[in-house]
Structure formats: C-alpha cells, structure tokens
Design a protein around this motif. Sequence first.
Motif, PDB file in Angstrom:
ATOM      1  N   ASN A  63       0.855  -1.173   0.022  1.00 24.30           N
ATOM      2  CA  ASN A  63       0.008   0.085   0.006  1.00 24.30           C
ATOM      3  C   ASN A  63       0.833   1.385  -0.022  1.00 24.30           C
ATOM      4  O   ASN A  63       0.636   2.142  -0.702  1.00 24.30           O
ATOM      5  N   PHE A  64       1.788   1.311   0.957  1.00 25.93           N
ATOM      6  CA  PHE A  64       2.903   2.479   1.011  1.00 25.93           C
ATOM      7  C   PHE A  64       3.408   2.759  -0.298  1.00 25.93           C
ATOM      8  O   PHE A  64       3.423   3.926  -0.943  1.00 25.93           O
ATOM      9  N   PHE A  65       4.346   1.569  -0.908  1.00 28.72           N
ATOM     10  CA  PHE A  65       5.148   1.908  -2.066  1.00 28.72           C
ATOM     11  C   PHE A  65       4.407   2.077  -3.117  1.00 28.72           C
ATOM     12  O   PHE A  65       4.549   2.803  -4.164  1.00 28.72           O
ATOM     13  N   THR A  66       3.097   1.557  -3.376  1.00 20.64           N
ATOM     14  CA  THR A  66       2.215   1.660  -4.583  1.00 20.64           C
ATOM     15  C   THR A  66       1.645   3.163  -4.699  1.00 20.64           C
ATOM     16  O   THR A  66       2.026   3.906  -5.582  1.00 20.64           O
ATOM     17  N   SER A  67       1.466   3.693  -3.544  1.00 26.81           N
ATOM     18  CA  SER A  67       0.975   5.107  -3.500  1.00 26.81           C
ATOM     19  C   SER A  67       2.160   6.073  -3.611  1.00 26.81           C
ATOM     20  O   SER A  67       2.142   7.077  -4.479  1.00 26.81           O
ATOM     21  N   PHE A  68       3.167   5.731  -3.183  1.00 30.24           N
ATOM     22  CA  PHE A  68       4.595   6.591  -3.444  1.00 30.24           C
ATOM     23  C   PHE A  68       4.998   6.507  -4.580  1.00 30.24           C
ATOM     24  O   PHE A  68       5.148   7.670  -5.117  1.00 30.24           O
ATOM     25  N   LYS A  69       4.892   5.589  -5.256  1.00 32.11           N
ATOM     26  CA  LYS A  69       5.139   5.601  -6.668  1.00 32.11           C
ATOM     27  C   LYS A  69       4.295   6.348  -7.655  1.00 32.11           C
ATOM     28  O   LYS A  69       4.470   7.217  -8.644  1.00 32.11           O
ATOM     29  N   GLU A  70       3.051   5.941  -7.496  1.00 26.91           N
ATOM     30  CA  GLU A  70       1.807   6.854  -8.256  1.00 26.91           C
ATOM     31  C   GLU A  70       1.872   8.192  -8.082  1.00 26.91           C
ATOM     32  O   GLU A  70       1.302   9.060  -9.011  1.00 26.91           O
ATOM     33  N   ASN A  71       2.024   8.709  -6.795  1.00 26.76           N
ATOM     34  CA  ASN A  71       1.760  10.055  -6.470  1.00 26.76           C
ATOM     35  C   ASN A  71       3.211  10.795  -6.342  1.00 26.76           C
ATOM     36  O   ASN A  71       3.097  11.849  -5.916  1.00 26.76           O
ATOM     37  N   PHE A  72       4.234  10.002  -6.644  1.00 25.86           N
ATOM     38  CA  PHE A  72       5.429  10.655  -6.519  1.00 25.86           C
ATOM     39  C   PHE A  72       5.478  12.106  -7.177  1.00 25.86           C
ATOM     40  O   PHE A  72       5.910  13.049  -6.656  1.00 25.86           O
ATOM     41  N   LYS A  73       5.281  12.284  -8.336  1.00 25.65           N
ATOM     42  CA  LYS A  73       5.406  13.693  -9.034  1.00 25.65           C
ATOM     43  C   LYS A  73       4.818  14.648  -8.592  1.00 25.65           C
ATOM     44  O   LYS A  73       5.131  15.447  -8.255  1.00 25.65           O
ATOM     45  N   GLN A  74       3.347  14.575  -8.414  1.00 23.13           N
ATOM     46  CA  GLN A  74       2.482  15.304  -7.901  1.00 23.13           C
ATOM     47  C   GLN A  74       2.624  15.890  -6.823  1.00 23.13           C
ATOM     48  O   GLN A  74       2.517  17.083  -6.148  1.00 23.13           O
ATOM     49  N   SER A  75       2.804  14.950  -5.865  1.00 25.74           N
ATOM     50  CA  SER A  75       3.097  14.880  -4.339  1.00 25.74           C
ATOM     51  C   SER A  75       4.350  15.746  -3.949  1.00 25.74           C
ATOM     52  O   SER A  75       4.196  16.726  -3.180  1.00 25.74           O
ATOM     53  N   THR A  76       5.456  15.580  -4.761  1.00 23.39           N
ATOM     54  CA  THR A  76       6.464  16.407  -4.736  1.00 23.39           C
ATOM     55  C   THR A  76       6.391  17.918  -5.283  1.00 23.39           C
ATOM     56  O   THR A  76       6.873  18.747  -4.471  1.00 23.39           O
ATOM     57  N   VAL A  77       5.827  18.047  -6.235  1.00 20.12           N
ATOM     58  CA  VAL A  77       5.287  19.456  -6.552  1.00 20.12           C
ATOM     59  C   VAL A  77       4.631  20.080  -5.543  1.00 20.12           C
ATOM     60  O   VAL A  77       4.782  21.308  -5.190  1.00 20.12           O
ATOM     61  N   LEU A  78       3.555  19.524  -4.817  1.00 19.58           N
ATOM     62  CA  LEU A  78       2.675  19.889  -3.784  1.00 19.58           C
ATOM     63  C   LEU A  78       3.593  20.453  -2.755  1.00 19.58           C
ATOM     64  O   LEU A  78       3.580  21.359  -2.188  1.00 19.58           O
ATOM     65  N   PHE A  79       4.541  19.452  -2.560  1.00 10.86           N
ATOM     66  CA  PHE A  79       5.440  19.805  -1.366  1.00 10.86           C
ATOM     67  C   PHE A  79       6.319  20.989  -1.208  1.00 10.86           C
ATOM     68  O   PHE A  79       6.498  21.741  -0.305  1.00 10.86           O
ATOM     69  N   LEU A  80       6.999  21.093  -2.651  1.00 10.21           N
ATOM     70  CA  LEU A  80       7.950  21.865  -2.787  1.00 10.21           C
ATOM     71  C   LEU A  80       7.363  23.410  -2.942  1.00 10.21           C
ATOM     72  O   LEU A  80       7.557  24.347  -2.335  1.00 10.21           O
ATOM     73  N   LEU A  81       5.869  23.260  -3.400  1.00  4.08           N
ATOM     74  CA  LEU A  81       4.908  24.689  -3.347  1.00  4.08           C
ATOM     75  C   LEU A  81       4.913  25.123  -1.859  1.00  4.08           C
ATOM     76  O   LEU A  81       4.827  26.272  -1.529  1.00  4.08           O
ATOM     77  N   PHE A  82       4.482  24.286  -1.059  1.00  3.56           N
ATOM     78  CA  PHE A  82       4.180  24.388   0.308  1.00  3.56           C
ATOM     79  C   PHE A  82       5.330  24.823   1.132  1.00  3.56           C
ATOM     80  O   PHE A  82       5.249  25.576   2.106  1.00  3.56           O
ATOM     81  N   LEU A  83       6.382  24.019   0.665  1.00  6.32           N
ATOM     82  CA  LEU A  83       7.522  24.360   1.482  1.00  6.32           C
ATOM     83  C   LEU A  83       8.049  25.869   1.150  1.00  6.32           C
ATOM     84  O   LEU A  83       8.517  26.623   2.033  1.00  6.32           O
ATOM     85  N   LEU A  84       7.731  26.377  -0.037  1.00  9.05           N
ATOM     86  CA  LEU A  84       8.322  27.499  -0.541  1.00  9.05           C
ATOM     87  C   LEU A  84       7.355  28.685   0.162  1.00  9.05           C
ATOM     88  O   LEU A  84       7.778  29.640   0.615  1.00  9.05           O
ATOM     89  N   ALA A  85       6.147  28.406  -0.004  1.00  8.86           N
ATOM     90  CA  ALA A  85       5.036  29.422   0.555  1.00  8.86           C
ATOM     91  C   ALA A  85       5.371  29.368   2.105  1.00  8.86           C
ATOM     92  O   ALA A  85       5.402  30.348   2.570  1.00  8.86           O
ATOM     93  N   GLY A  86       5.601  28.409   2.617  1.00  8.18           N
ATOM     94  CA  GLY A  86       5.673  28.560   4.097  1.00  8.18           C
ATOM     95  C   GLY A  86       7.198  29.206   4.547  1.00  8.18           C
ATOM     96  O   GLY A  86       7.200  29.835   5.388  1.00  8.18           O
ATOM     97  N   VAL A  87       8.048  28.972   3.960  1.00  4.71           N
ATOM     98  CA  VAL A  87       9.180  29.800   3.880  1.00  4.71           C
ATOM     99  C   VAL A  87       9.124  31.285   3.757  1.00  4.71           C
ATOM    100  O   VAL A  87       9.642  32.142   4.453  1.00  4.71           O
ATOM    101  N   ILE A  88       8.374  31.762   2.654  1.00  2.00           N
ATOM    102  CA  ILE A  88       8.000  33.132   2.516  1.00  2.00           C
ATOM    103  C   ILE A  88       7.168  33.623   3.546  1.00  2.00           C
ATOM    104  O   ILE A  88       7.543  34.948   4.182  1.00  2.00           O
ATOM    105  N   LEU A  89       6.074  33.073   3.889  1.00  2.90           N
ATOM    106  CA  LEU A  89       5.401  33.451   5.118  1.00  2.90           C
ATOM    107  C   LEU A  89       6.108  33.447   6.524  1.00  2.90           C
ATOM    108  O   LEU A  89       6.150  34.480   7.126  1.00  2.90           O
ATOM    109  N   GLY A  90       6.952  32.618   6.657  1.00  7.25           N
ATOM    110  CA  GLY A  90       7.809  32.682   7.972  1.00  7.25           C
ATOM    111  C   GLY A  90       8.748  33.909   7.995  1.00  7.25           C
ATOM    112  O   GLY A  90       8.875  34.584   8.721  1.00  7.25           O
TER     113      GLY A  90
END
Length: 210
Positions: A63-90
Amino acid sequence: MLKYLFDVENPVFQAIYTVGKIAMLNFMWLICSLPVFTMGASTTALIYACMKLHRREGYIWSNFFTSFKENFKQSTVLFLLFLLAGVILGADMVLGNQSGTGYGRMMKIGACILAVPYALTLLYVFAVQSKFVNTVKDTIRYSFFVALRNFKDTFQLLILVVLTIWANTTVALVNYITIIFGIGALAYFCSAYYIRVFERYVPKEEQRPR
C-alpha cells in the motif's frame, strides 16, 4: 479462556498488531523522507496506507510503496510549493517583527492572515492527493474548501497536530517516541478523520482509496 487470550481476533492482539504496523509505516516514512524533497510523496503514501490499515485492506508495504510511486511527481510538486510558501510566510513574519516600522507590521499581519488558509489547506492536501486524482491546482483548491466545509473535523485535526508539535518541543522523551511511532501514529489518527470526511463526498460503492 486460554483460547480467547491467544485468538488473533482478540482486541489486545489486534491493538499490538496495529501498533507494530504503525511503527513499520513510521520507519518507511522516515526512510523515504530522507532526501527531504520526497517528503510529500512519503506523506501521501503514509496517509494512504493508514487509511487502508483502518479498513484492514491489503499489506502496508505494498500500500505504501504503490501510493509512493503513483503520487511521487504530483506530491513532490505540492510539497515544494508548500515549502516555498511556508518559507516566504515565515520570513515575512520574522522580518516584519524585526523591522519595527509600519510597513513591517503590515507585512507581519498580512503573513499571519495568509497563514490561516495555508495551514488549513496543508492539513488536507496530501490526504486529498492520496484519495483523488486531480491537477495540482485542483488538489490545493479542494483541500482548502474541504477544510472549511468540515470545520469541526478540521479544528480537531489542528488541535491534534498542534499538541503533537508542542509535546515534541517541550518534552525531550517524546522525541524518542516520535522517532519510533510519532509520525505514523499521527497519520493513523488523522486518517480516521480523513476517512470520515471523504465519505461525505464519495458514494459508498466508491469509498475505497485509490
């Protein structure tokens, strides 16, 4: 009596079994998050696997690695966007607080206001990613509106996350527990809320996560 005690369906055995799986999921999340930029994909996979664990569906590894593989690209984009936004807000909050000028106060207040939708969306975004197939933009938009429309659940989720952060920053022993169980346990408890919230939007015959 002895037969009941050693029955695998015994609540005690089931609790131990679940705790063991949470520890394993926590370990997988830690390992897969080590490159840091993969933290979004590993968080999405963790939530997906925890929702499956609640429903007793499949095996945690697959379950874990199937989701990790299927969502890798989009989840990474989401993470980077929220990380950047969090850094800017902070940065805006810190710089605005240190400036001591009217402009600095406005910058701090603006950052604090924007931090509210940021936090609400962040509570749901990786869960929505694990459950539904959308564009990055729609995933963010749906996460925000789901948070608003289910504010009671959102508020309880927020308290759960805040208490976890508070415990880890004030009690040293909790840090060791977190390393073994913490993130997995938090995701497990949060996923119970996600399941309940998502059931309001998905017909019963389609309620299984992707």
